[in-house]
Design a protein around this motif. Structure first.
Motif, short mmCIF file in Angstrom:
data_model
loop_
_atom_site.label_atom_id
_atom_site.label_comp_id
_atom_site.label_asym_id
_atom_site.label_seq_id
_atom_site.Cartn_x
_atom_site.Cartn_y
_atom_site.Cartn_z
N VAL A 64 22.17 32.68 72.39
CA VAL A 64 22.90 32.85 71.14
C VAL A 64 23.02 34.33 70.77
O VAL A 64 24.11 34.83 70.48
CB VAL A 64 22.23 32.06 70.00
N TYR A 65 21.89 35.05 70.78
CA TYR A 65 21.93 36.45 70.36
C TYR A 65 22.35 37.38 71.49
O TYR A 65 22.85 38.49 71.22
CB TYR A 65 20.59 36.86 69.74
N SER A 66 22.20 36.95 72.72
CA SER A 66 22.77 37.71 73.83
C SER A 66 24.28 37.80 73.67
O SER A 66 24.89 38.87 73.83
CB SER A 66 22.44 37.04 75.17
N ARG A 67 24.90 36.68 73.31
CA ARG A 67 26.35 36.66 73.12
C ARG A 67 26.75 37.50 71.91
O ARG A 67 27.76 38.21 71.94
CB ARG A 67 26.84 35.21 72.97
N HIS A 68 25.95 37.43 70.85
CA HIS A 68 26.24 38.26 69.68
C HIS A 68 26.20 39.74 70.04
O HIS A 68 27.04 40.53 69.58
CB HIS A 68 25.25 37.97 68.55
N ALA A 69 25.20 40.14 70.83
CA ALA A 69 25.09 41.55 71.22
C ALA A 69 26.35 42.01 71.95
O ALA A 69 26.86 43.12 71.71
CB ALA A 69 23.86 41.76 72.08
N ALA A 90 22.64 28.54 78.79
CA ALA A 90 23.27 29.84 78.52
C ALA A 90 24.35 30.15 79.54
O ALA A 90 25.45 30.62 79.19
CB ALA A 90 22.21 30.94 78.52
N ARG A 91 24.07 29.90 80.80
CA ARG A 91 25.06 30.17 81.85
C ARG A 91 26.27 29.25 81.72
O ARG A 91 27.41 29.68 81.97
CB ARG A 91 24.41 30.01 83.22
N ARG A 96 32.10 28.78 80.11
CA ARG A 96 33.16 28.28 79.22
C ARG A 96 33.81 29.41 78.44
O ARG A 96 35.02 29.37 78.16
CB ARG A 96 32.59 27.26 78.23
N GLU A 97 33.01 30.39 78.05
CA GLU A 97 33.49 31.50 77.24
C GLU A 97 32.93 32.80 77.81
O GLU A 97 31.88 33.29 77.39
CB GLU A 97 33.04 31.34 75.78
N ALA A 98 33.63 33.33 78.79
CA ALA A 98 33.12 34.50 79.52
C ALA A 98 33.12 35.74 78.63
O ALA A 98 34.17 36.17 78.13
CB ALA A 98 33.96 34.74 80.76
N LEU A 99 31.92 36.29 78.44
CA LEU A 99 31.77 37.53 77.67
C LEU A 99 31.20 38.65 78.53
O LEU A 99 31.10 39.79 78.07
CB LEU A 99 30.84 37.29 76.48
N GLY A 100 30.78 38.31 79.74
CA GLY A 100 30.16 39.32 80.59
C GLY A 100 28.68 39.46 80.39
O GLY A 100 28.10 40.51 80.70
#
Length: 264
Positions: A64-69, A90-91, A96-100
């Motif tokens: 959750v917070y990895s994506r926020h960062a 998480a993977r 589904r929503e690639a953010l890198g």
């Protein structure tokens, strides 16, 4: 990035495989009042200046917070968790929503050097240290993965939480001391989701934190209050939060590695 962060099979030094049993159900806890209006704004505050920086999110859970960062502009984000099930979730979200965002399975007590990160985020990680020795191992792993002047930023269970004044269940969480002759700081946390999710953690003292991290080469260790979002006050009213304000279950802990002013 391979599992265990270095190609070895991860093995827990404490009972974090309890999260394999919880899996994706833990995300339901992010909808509870304490997480929505205290945990979330507090952790986002820890990430407020990560644009252009590298972030290691230890005990990332489902990311959750990895994506926020990453959304806040971090140039690189690596999330590491001891639970293969959590990392799997998480993977799947990343697919589904690639953010890198990169993810790896790894034990924070024996994590190798993964890079020189600007910011190391640790939400609840240190509450799985069942002894001063375990905390020391975690502190060394953090130091190994921070550049000089890099910052450790953590959300932790409040060492001074008063279990005699337990928080009302309306906030969504219950905290109680667990009988354990070997670990007098063991606690049981229940998130009152449907179904409820419970897990075991520990409550190290401030001294244990500060000695472990200064011993690992970090400095300027400090404690600060968590943030209550104004949205929470608007939704529930100020009186709703009186019990929380009198006995907050969480607190922020920060340190800086080595020399410099820590601002990078």
């Amino acid at each position: 990035m391979t599992d265990a962060a270095d190609g070895r099979a991860a093995h827990p030094a404490h009972d974090d495989l309890q999260y394999d049993r919880i899996g994706g159900d833990y995300e339901l806890a992010k909808l509870l009042p304490l997480t929505r209006f205290v945990e979330r704004p507090s952790v986002l505050g820890l990430l407020a200046d990560v644009r252009g920086r590298s972030v290691l999110d230890l005990a990332c859970g489902t990311g959750v917070y990895s994506r926020h960062a990453r959304r806040l502009g971090a140039r690189r984000v690596l999330g590491v968790d001891i639970s293969p099930k959590m990392v799997e979730v998480a993977r799947a979200t990343e697919e589904r929503e690639a953010l890198g965002v990169e993810y790896a399975v790894g034990d924070a007590t024996e994590l190798p050097r993964l890079g020189d990160f600007d910011v190391l985020l640790a939400a609840y990680l240190f509450n799985y240290a069942d002894s001063a020795g375990t905390m020391e191992l975690m502190a060394r792993a953090c130091a190994r993965n921070l550049r000089e002047g890099g910052q450790l930023r953590a959300l932790v269970a409040h060492p001074d939480f008063d279990f005699g004044r337990s928080l009302p269940q309306r906030y969504g969480f219950s905290f109680r001391q667990a009988a354990d002759p070997e670990h007098d700081g063991r606690i049981r946390v229940t998130a009152h989701t449907r179904p409820p999710v419970s897990f075991t953690a520990y409550l190290p003292s401030r001294r244990v934190y500060e000695e472990a991290f200064t011993g690992a080469g970090l400095r300027d260790c400090s404690w600060g209050p968590v943030q209550l979002s104004p949205d929470g006050v608007l939704e529930f009213g100020p009186e709703y939060w009186d019990d929380f304000a009198a006995n907050p279950p969480w607190v922020l802990f920060r340190c800086v590695k080595g020399a410099g002013d820590g601002r990078g």
